[in-house]
Scaffold this motif. Sequence first.
Motif, PDB file in Angstrom:
ATOM      1  N   MET A   1      34.758  39.821  52.101  1.00  0.00           N
ATOM      2  CA  MET A   1      34.632  40.363  50.750  1.00  0.00           C
ATOM      3  C   MET A   1      33.286  39.920  50.162  1.00  0.00           C
ATOM      4  N   SER A   2      32.521  40.867  49.599  1.00  0.00           N
ATOM      5  CA  SER A   2      31.191  40.533  49.111  1.00  0.00           C
ATOM      6  C   SER A   2      31.247  39.835  47.756  1.00  0.00           C
ATOM      7  N   ASP A   3      30.237  39.000  47.499  1.00  0.00           N
ATOM      8  CA  ASP A   3      30.129  38.349  46.203  1.00  0.00           C
ATOM      9  C   ASP A   3      29.921  39.383  45.103  1.00  0.00           C
ATOM     10  N   LEU A   4      29.234  40.485  45.450  1.00  0.00           N
ATOM     11  CA  LEU A   4      28.998  41.539  44.469  1.00  0.00           C
ATOM     12  C   LEU A   4      30.312  42.125  43.966  1.00  0.00           C
ATOM     13  N   ALA A   5      31.271  42.329  44.882  1.00  0.00           N
ATOM     14  CA  ALA A   5      32.565  42.891  44.497  1.00  0.00           C
ATOM     15  C   ALA A   5      33.315  41.934  43.578  1.00  0.00           C
ATOM     16  N   LEU A   6      33.293  40.648  43.899  1.00  0.00           N
ATOM     17  CA  LEU A   6      33.977  39.651  43.062  1.00  0.00           C
ATOM     18  C   LEU A   6      33.326  39.536  41.690  1.00  0.00           C
ATOM     19  N   GLU A   7      31.998  39.574  41.671  1.00  0.00           N
ATOM     20  CA  GLU A   7      31.292  39.510  40.393  1.00  0.00           C
ATOM     21  C   GLU A   7      31.599  40.736  39.547  1.00  0.00           C
ATOM     22  N   GLU A   8      31.665  41.892  40.194  1.00  0.00           N
ATOM     23  CA  GLU A   8      31.958  43.110  39.445  1.00  0.00           C
ATOM     24  C   GLU A   8      33.381  43.083  38.887  1.00  0.00           C
ATOM     25  N   LEU A   9      34.335  42.598  39.674  1.00  0.00           N
ATOM     26  CA  LEU A   9      35.716  42.495  39.196  1.00  0.00           C
ATOM     27  C   LEU A   9      35.781  41.585  37.973  1.00  0.00           C
ATOM     28  N   SER A  10      35.079  40.460  38.017  1.00  0.00           N
ATOM     29  CA  SER A  10      35.065  39.529  36.892  1.00  0.00           C
ATOM     30  C   SER A  10      34.495  40.204  35.645  1.00  0.00           C
ATOM     31  N   ALA A  11      33.422  40.986  35.822  1.00  0.00           N
ATOM     32  CA  ALA A  11      32.803  41.673  34.694  1.00  0.00           C
ATOM     33  C   ALA A  11      33.727  42.756  34.134  1.00  0.00           C
ATOM     34  N   ILE A  12      34.373  43.506  35.021  1.00  0.00           N
ATOM     35  CA  ILE A  12      35.294  44.569  34.597  1.00  0.00           C
ATOM     36  C   ILE A  12      36.452  43.977  33.802  1.00  0.00           C
ATOM     37  N   ALA A  13      37.017  42.874  34.298  1.00  0.00           N
ATOM     38  CA  ALA A  13      38.142  42.231  33.616  1.00  0.00           C
ATOM     39  C   ALA A  13      37.725  41.725  32.238  1.00  0.00           C
ATOM     40  N   ALA A  14      36.469  41.294  32.100  1.00  0.00           N
ATOM     41  CA  ALA A  14      35.986  40.802  30.808  1.00  0.00           C
ATOM     42  C   ALA A  14      35.753  41.946  29.824  1.00  0.00           C
ATOM     43  N   ILE A  15      35.281  43.073  30.340  1.00  0.00           N
ATOM     44  CA  ILE A  15      34.993  44.227  29.482  1.00  0.00           C
ATOM     45  C   ILE A  15      36.287  44.905  29.038  1.00  0.00           C
ATOM     46  N   TYR A  16      37.198  45.118  30.001  1.00  0.00           N
ATOM     47  CA  TYR A  16      38.454  45.810  29.703  1.00  0.00           C
ATOM     48  C   TYR A  16      39.574  44.767  29.585  1.00  0.00           C
ATOM     49  N   CYS A  17      39.486  44.012  28.499  1.00  0.00           N
ATOM     50  CA  CYS A  17      40.379  42.866  28.326  1.00  0.00           C
ATOM     51  C   CYS A  17      41.512  43.132  27.335  1.00  0.00           C
ATOM     52  N   GLY A  18      41.607  44.381  26.844  1.00  0.00           N
ATOM     53  CA  GLY A  18      42.682  44.713  25.921  1.00  0.00           C
ATOM     54  C   GLY A  18      44.013  44.822  26.643  1.00  0.00           C
ATOM     55  N   GLU A  19      45.093  44.968  25.875  1.00  0.00           N
ATOM     56  CA  GLU A  19      46.431  45.064  26.456  1.00  0.00           C
ATOM     57  C   GLU A  19      46.535  46.279  27.375  1.00  0.00           C
ATOM     58  N   ASN A  20      46.931  46.041  28.612  1.00  0.00           N
ATOM     59  CA  ASN A  20      47.144  47.084  29.631  1.00  0.00           C
ATOM     60  C   ASN A  20      45.862  47.790  30.072  1.00  0.00           C
ATOM     61  N   GLU A  21      44.685  47.290  29.662  1.00  0.00           N
ATOM     62  CA  GLU A  21      43.437  47.963  30.054  1.00  0.00           C
ATOM     63  C   GLU A  21      43.069  47.682  31.508  1.00  0.00           C
ATOM     64  N   CYS A  22      43.309  46.469  31.974  1.00  0.00           N
ATOM     65  CA  CYS A  22      42.927  46.110  33.341  1.00  0.00           C
ATOM     66  C   CYS A  22      44.042  45.285  33.981  1.00  0.00           C
ATOM     67  N   GLU A  23      44.452  45.715  35.169  1.00  0.00           N
ATOM     68  CA  GLU A  23      45.463  44.968  35.913  1.00  0.00           C
ATOM     69  C   GLU A  23      44.951  44.742  37.330  1.00  0.00           C
ATOM     70  N   VAL A  24      44.707  43.507  37.686  1.00  0.00           N
ATOM     71  CA  VAL A  24      44.262  43.177  39.041  1.00  0.00           C
ATOM     72  C   VAL A  24      45.491  43.155  39.945  1.00  0.00           C
ATOM     73  N   LEU A  25      45.471  43.963  41.001  1.00  0.00           N
ATOM     74  CA  LEU A  25      46.620  44.100  41.882  1.00  0.00           C
ATOM     75  C   LEU A  25      46.492  43.274  43.153  1.00  0.00           C
ATOM     76  N   GLU A  26      45.266  43.150  43.655  1.00  0.00           N
ATOM     77  CA  GLU A  26      45.098  42.405  44.907  1.00  0.00           C
ATOM     78  C   GLU A  26      43.659  41.941  45.054  1.00  0.00           C
ATOM     79  N   VAL A  27      43.484  40.716  45.498  1.00  0.00           N
ATOM     80  CA  VAL A  27      42.179  40.186  45.906  1.00  0.00           C
ATOM     81  C   VAL A  27      42.393  39.514  47.245  1.00  0.00           C
ATOM     82  N   SER A  28      41.917  40.157  48.315  1.00  0.00           N
ATOM     83  CA  SER A  28      42.212  39.694  49.669  1.00  0.00           C
ATOM     84  C   SER A  28      40.963  39.705  50.530  1.00  0.00           C
ATOM     85  N   GLU A  29      40.815  38.666  51.325  1.00  0.00           N
ATOM     86  CA  GLU A  29      39.679  38.587  52.245  1.00  0.00           C
ATOM     87  C   GLU A  29      39.764  39.639  53.346  1.00  0.00           C
TER      88      GLU A  29
END
Length: 267
Positions: A1-29
Amino acid sequence: MSDLALEELSAIAAIYCGENECEVLEVSETEGISFRIQISAKGPLGTDILLKLLFHLPIGYPSSLPNISVSSEQLTRTQCAAVKRRLLEEAKRHFSQPMVHELILWIQQNLKHAVEQAETSVCSGESTLSTDGPEEDGVWIALLRLDHMRAKGKYVKTVEKWCADLKLTGRLMFMGKMILILLQGDRRSIKEYLLLQKTSKVDVDSSGKKCKEKMISVLSETKAQAAHRRFQAFEVKEYSTLGELQNEFKAAGLAELFSEFVLARLK
């Protein structure tokens, strides 16, 4: 898994932080990253459309394009398929770069046009439903086996909803401890169902905590033949004997599936 993908997920979760806006389902190597985004965008006539976008970032992302699923209770299946197609076209323009946020912003700005294009294509006789090759066309059949259902009521309702949203027909079959799911529909919808099945929290673990389905087996996935009867709906059925279950497969012209994949696992 690339660092770019993890960084992007972190940014997306921070931007879409309202109720039900973002749900992380899986982070797997080994499987990559899956998450669901819920946004609102202007559709035809200026109406607000609630969109649910399911992104799966494979291990090679962003050098590999993301898989995307689009659903909305306010759009038809044809319209959702057109939105997905436009998102995938836009994704190619950002190849090798983190792109999810760009895709979300793009569809918020262009949803109206994508929906209107779908309606125009239908009226002119064009198809926006599939970009698959000829070998992918037509009706497909998938046979799945689940190991167990702890939260059976909720699990069954979730499976029924997914099949309704994806226009899939078939059976959820219970016989003793055996649980089978038989799906019929276009192959793209079956693939999207499998993605949902593997990445959503559909059951609970032994402690009662929500968990993903990790014990699913795809026994068969094949293109339907002329002898295979089409199911008219998706139904939940329970069988008291192996003979009753076998008769269900025979009635649908799927006796070979039963012999090869069901009986073989009972021996």
